[in-house]
Design an enzyme around this catalytic site. Structure first.
Site, PDB file in Angstrom:
ATOM      1  CG  LEU A  21      -1.883   1.154   1.481  1.00 40.24           C
ATOM      2  CD1 LEU A  21      -2.795   0.491   2.688  1.00 40.24           C
ATOM      3  CD2 LEU A  21      -1.143   2.278   2.151  1.00 40.24           C
ATOM      4  N   GLY A  26      -0.061   9.203  -6.013  1.00 36.40           N
ATOM      5  CA  GLY A  26      -0.336   9.871  -7.259  1.00 36.40           C
ATOM      6  C   GLY A  26       0.663  10.587  -7.525  1.00 36.40           C
ATOM      7  CE1 TYR A 171       6.727  18.316   4.988  1.00 36.75           C
ATOM      8  CE2 TYR A 171       8.940  18.908   5.692  1.00 36.75           C
ATOM      9  CZ  TYR A 171       8.207  18.342   4.690  1.00 36.75           C
ATOM     10  OH  TYR A 171       8.407  17.094   3.942  1.00 36.75           O
ATOM     11  CB  THR A 206       8.148  15.791  -5.700  1.00 33.56           C
ATOM     12  OG1 THR A 206       8.207  16.836  -4.620  1.00 33.56           O
ATOM     13  CG2 THR A 206       9.348  14.788  -5.404  1.00 33.56           C
TER      14      THR A 206
END
Ligand code: NAD
Length: 263
Positions: A21, A26, A171, A206
Site C-alpha cells: 500500500l 499519485g 512541517y 517533486t
C-alpha cells in the site's frame, strides 16, 4: 531473485506476490515508490486524495508490469473513517492485507512562526503525522487479524524534522513526530514480525519542491555534498530495500536520503 534481461542483470525481484500500500501514490516520491515496488514484483494499492493522479500511477504500473495486479483508491489519510473504509476496500479487492505500507502522503503550509495560523499547523499535523499513525495502525491491525505475521511499514519523515527549517515549524514538528511514532511502532509491533522504519529525504525534485523559489533550490543544491537535488527514484530505491528482506535486521531506524545535506 534477479531478473535477467538480454543477458544483462536487471533490478532484483524481492517482493514477488507481496501486496504493498502506498499513500500519496499519485505524485512525486509516492509514484516513484509505487513503480519501484511494482518493479520488484509487488502488487500495489495506490492511494491518494486525488484519485485521478492515483489512477494515472496505476496506468504506468499496468503498462510496465502487466502481469501484476494493481489498483487505485481514493482516501484521506487524515480521517479514520476514510482509512477504515480504504482497508475494507483493499481487503475485498485483493483478499489479503498489505504486508508493505509506505506513507508518502504529505503537505506543506509554509509560514514564519510569528505569522503561522492554527489552521495551517493543524492541517500539516493531521496529514503528515496523524496520517501515518492511522495507516500504521490500520495495516498492523489487518496483519495481526489475518493470523499471518510479518510486514514492513515505512514512513516518510524529513531531514527537516531533525534540524528544523525556516518557515516550516508545522512541517518540522510533524516530521519529528513521524520518527517518534515509527520508533514506538517498531518496539510494539516487532512481536508480530512487523518492522517499522522512517526514511528522511533531503531536497527531492517533486511537485512539492516545485513550489520553492528556484534561487532557494539553487542555494540548497550548493549545500548538498553530492551536488544535486535528489530524484524521487533515489528515495524509492531505499524504500524498496526497507520493504524487502534484505533489511530484515533493521527496525526503528531513520535513514537519511539527502545527498549528504545537513542543514
Ligand atoms: P507531492 O506533493 O508530489 O505528493 C504528495 C501526495 O500526497 C500528492 O499526490 C497528494 O495528493 C497526496 N496527499 C496530500 N494530502 C493527502 C491526504 N490527506 N490523503 C491522501 N493523500 C494526500 O510530494 P512529495 O515531494 O512526493 O512528498 C512525499 C512525501 O515525502 C511527503 O510526506 C513529504 O513531506 C516527504 N518529503 C518530501 C521531500 C521533498 O523534497 N520533496 C523532502 C522530505 C520529505
Amino acid at each position: 531473485m534477479v531478473r535477467v534481461q538480454g543477458g544483462v542483470m536487471a533490478a532484483p525481484v524481492r517482493l514477488k506476490s507481496i501486496l504493498a500500500l502506498v499513500t500519496g501514490g499519485g505524485s512525486g516520491i509516492g509514484r516513484a515508490v509505487s513503480q519501484r515496488l511494482s518493479q520488484e514484483g509487488a502488487s500495489v494499492a495506490v492511494v491518494d486524495l486525488n484519485i485521478k493522479s492515483a489512477n494515472d500511477t496505476v496506468q504506468t504500473l499496468l503498462r510496465d508490469f502487466p502481469g501484476q495486479d494493481h489498483a487505485a483508491f481514493a482516501a484521506d489519510v487524515s480521517q479514520s473513517e476514510s482509512v477504515n473504509a480504504l482497508m475494507e476496500l483493499i481487503q475485498s479487492r485483493f483478499s489479503v492485507p498489505p504486508r508493505v505500507a509506505v506513507s508518502s502522503a504529505g503537505i506543506t503550509r509554509d509560514e514564519f512562526l510569528l505569522r503561522m495560523s492554527e489552521e495551517s499547523f493543524d492541517a500539516v499535523l493531521n496529514i503528515n503525522l496523524k496520517g501515518p499513525f492511522l495507516i500504521t495502525q490500520a495495516v498492523a491491525r489487518a496483519v495481526v487479524a489475518s493470523g499471518h505475521n510479518g510486514g514492513s511499514i515505512i514512513n516518510i519523515g524529513s531531514i527537516v524534522g531533525k534540524v528544523g527549517n525556516l518557515g516550516q515549524a508545522n512541517y518540522a514538528a510533524s516530521k519529528a513526530g513521524v520518527e517518534g511514532l515509527t520508533r514506538t511502532a517498531a518496539k510494539e509491533l516487532s512481536k508480530f514480525g512487523i518492522r517499522c522504519n522512517t526514511v528522511l529525504p533531503g531536497f527531492i525534485a517533486t511537485p512539492m519542491t516545485d513550489k520553492v523559489p528556484q534561487k532557494v533550490l539553487d542555494k540548497f543544491a550548493d549545500m548538498i555534498p553530492l551536488g544535486r537535488l535528489g530524484q524521487p527514484e533515489d528515495v524509492a530505491d531505499v524504500i524498496a530495500f526497507l520493504a524487502s528482506d534484505d533489511s530484515k535486521y533493521i527496525t526503528g531506524a531513520s535513514i537519511e536520503v539527502t545527498g549528504g545535506l545537513y542543514l
